[in-house]
Design an enzyme around this catalytic site. Sequence first.
Site, PDB file in Angstrom:
ATOM      1  N   CYS A 178      31.172   6.389 167.772  1.00  0.00           N
ATOM      2  CA  CYS A 178      30.754   6.653 166.389  1.00  0.00           C
ATOM      3  C   CYS A 178      29.283   7.052 166.369  1.00  0.00           C
ATOM      4  CB  CYS A 178      30.997   5.434 165.500  1.00  0.00           C
ATOM      5  SG  CYS A 178      32.713   5.237 164.989  1.00  0.00           S
ATOM      6  N   HIS A 194      40.521  12.259 177.625  1.00  0.00           N
ATOM      7  CA  HIS A 194      39.840  12.854 178.769  1.00  0.00           C
ATOM      8  C   HIS A 194      40.508  14.195 179.050  1.00  0.00           C
ATOM      9  CE1 HIS A 194      37.918   8.996 180.174  1.00  0.00           C
ATOM     10  NE2 HIS A 194      38.928   8.476 179.503  1.00  0.00           N
ATOM     11  N   GLY A 199      42.969   0.550 181.052  1.00  0.00           N
ATOM     12  CA  GLY A 199      41.586   0.733 181.508  1.00  0.00           C
ATOM     13  C   GLY A 199      40.673   1.333 180.457  1.00  0.00           C
ATOM     14  N   HIS A 245      39.823   8.379 172.541  1.00  0.00           N
ATOM     15  CA  HIS A 245      39.276   9.572 173.200  1.00  0.00           C
ATOM     16  C   HIS A 245      40.278  10.105 174.203  1.00  0.00           C
ATOM     17  CE1 HIS A 245      37.936   5.976 175.402  1.00  0.00           C
ATOM     18  NE2 HIS A 245      38.030   6.686 176.504  1.00  0.00           N
ATOM     19  N   ASP A 275      31.671  14.164 179.614  1.00  0.00           N
ATOM     20  CA  ASP A 275      31.624  12.762 180.028  1.00  0.00           C
ATOM     21  C   ASP A 275      30.348  12.545 180.850  1.00  0.00           C
ATOM     22  OD1 ASP A 275      34.043  10.373 180.506  1.00  0.00           O
ATOM     23  OD2 ASP A 275      32.191  10.272 181.679  1.00  0.00           O
ATOM     24  N   ASN A 280      43.375   6.498 177.791  1.00  0.00           N
ATOM     25  CA  ASN A 280      43.572   5.133 178.257  1.00  0.00           C
ATOM     26  C   ASN A 280      43.707   4.216 177.056  1.00  0.00           C
ATOM     27  OD1 ASN A 280      43.301   5.912 180.972  1.00  0.00           O
ATOM     28  ND2 ASN A 280      41.075   5.791 180.849  1.00  0.00           N
ATOM     29  N   CYS A 329      30.457   1.624 166.808  1.00  0.00           N
ATOM     30  CA  CYS A 329      30.816   1.752 168.226  1.00  0.00           C
ATOM     31  C   CYS A 329      30.068   2.927 168.874  1.00  0.00           C
ATOM     32  CB  CYS A 329      32.338   1.868 168.396  1.00  0.00           C
ATOM     33  SG  CYS A 329      32.970   3.542 168.440  1.00  0.00           S
ATOM     34  N   HIS A 360      36.718   6.732 163.030  1.00  0.00           N
ATOM     35  CA  HIS A 360      36.956   5.703 164.046  1.00  0.00           C
ATOM     36  C   HIS A 360      38.424   5.282 164.057  1.00  0.00           C
ATOM     37  CE1 HIS A 360      36.030   2.400 166.805  1.00  0.00           C
ATOM     38  NE2 HIS A 360      37.060   1.834 166.191  1.00  0.00           N
ATOM     39  N   HIS A 369      37.189   3.497 171.032  1.00  0.00           N
ATOM     40  CA  HIS A 369      37.264   4.574 170.037  1.00  0.00           C
ATOM     41  C   HIS A 369      38.123   5.642 170.708  1.00  0.00           C
ATOM     42  CE1 HIS A 369      35.036   7.265 166.902  1.00  0.00           C
ATOM     43  NE2 HIS A 369      35.930   8.049 167.516  1.00  0.00           N
TER      44      HIS A 369
END
Length: 118
Positions: free
Chosen positions: A5, A97, A88, A95, A28, A82, A2, A44, A93
């Site tokens: 990864c 924010h 959304g 994460h 980001d 998310n 991904c 992962h 993978h």
Amino acid sequence: MCLFCKIVNKEIPSNVILENDEFVAFHDVNPKAPVHILAIPKVHVDSFNEVSPLLMQNMTSFIQDVAKEVKIDKSGYRVITNIGKDGGQEVKHLHFHILGGAKLKWEHFSDSDTQGHF
Ligand code: 5GP
Ligand code: ZN
């Protein structure tokens, strides 16, 4: 493999802020706030649905360290993950924010009405 990864493996370049054996944090590519960082586990994990509480223990400390590193811990910030279609989630993978650097609006729900399902 991904996208994230590949970022972990440095196959795709990223602007790394903080890294240790378990996690990496990077800017980001399409920031939605003056500070917009993604913090991810190197292993992962598809989403928050699958993450173990044990991994979250160190993930929590890592997110706190990232906020300190970029000096938004005192001014404040927002942590968002998310999950799935309605959440959304675009990259599958896990994460987090980390958003800050300005007073953030609270408008994440503007594209849905508030008539609940419950
Ligand atoms: P999601 O919508 O899955 O919660 O968030 C995915 C985030 O990954 C988005 O904010 C998007 O801008 C960011 N993103 C997507 N591709 C890349 C990339 O190749 N590099 C970086 N640094 N961020 C990315
Ligand atoms: Zn992955």
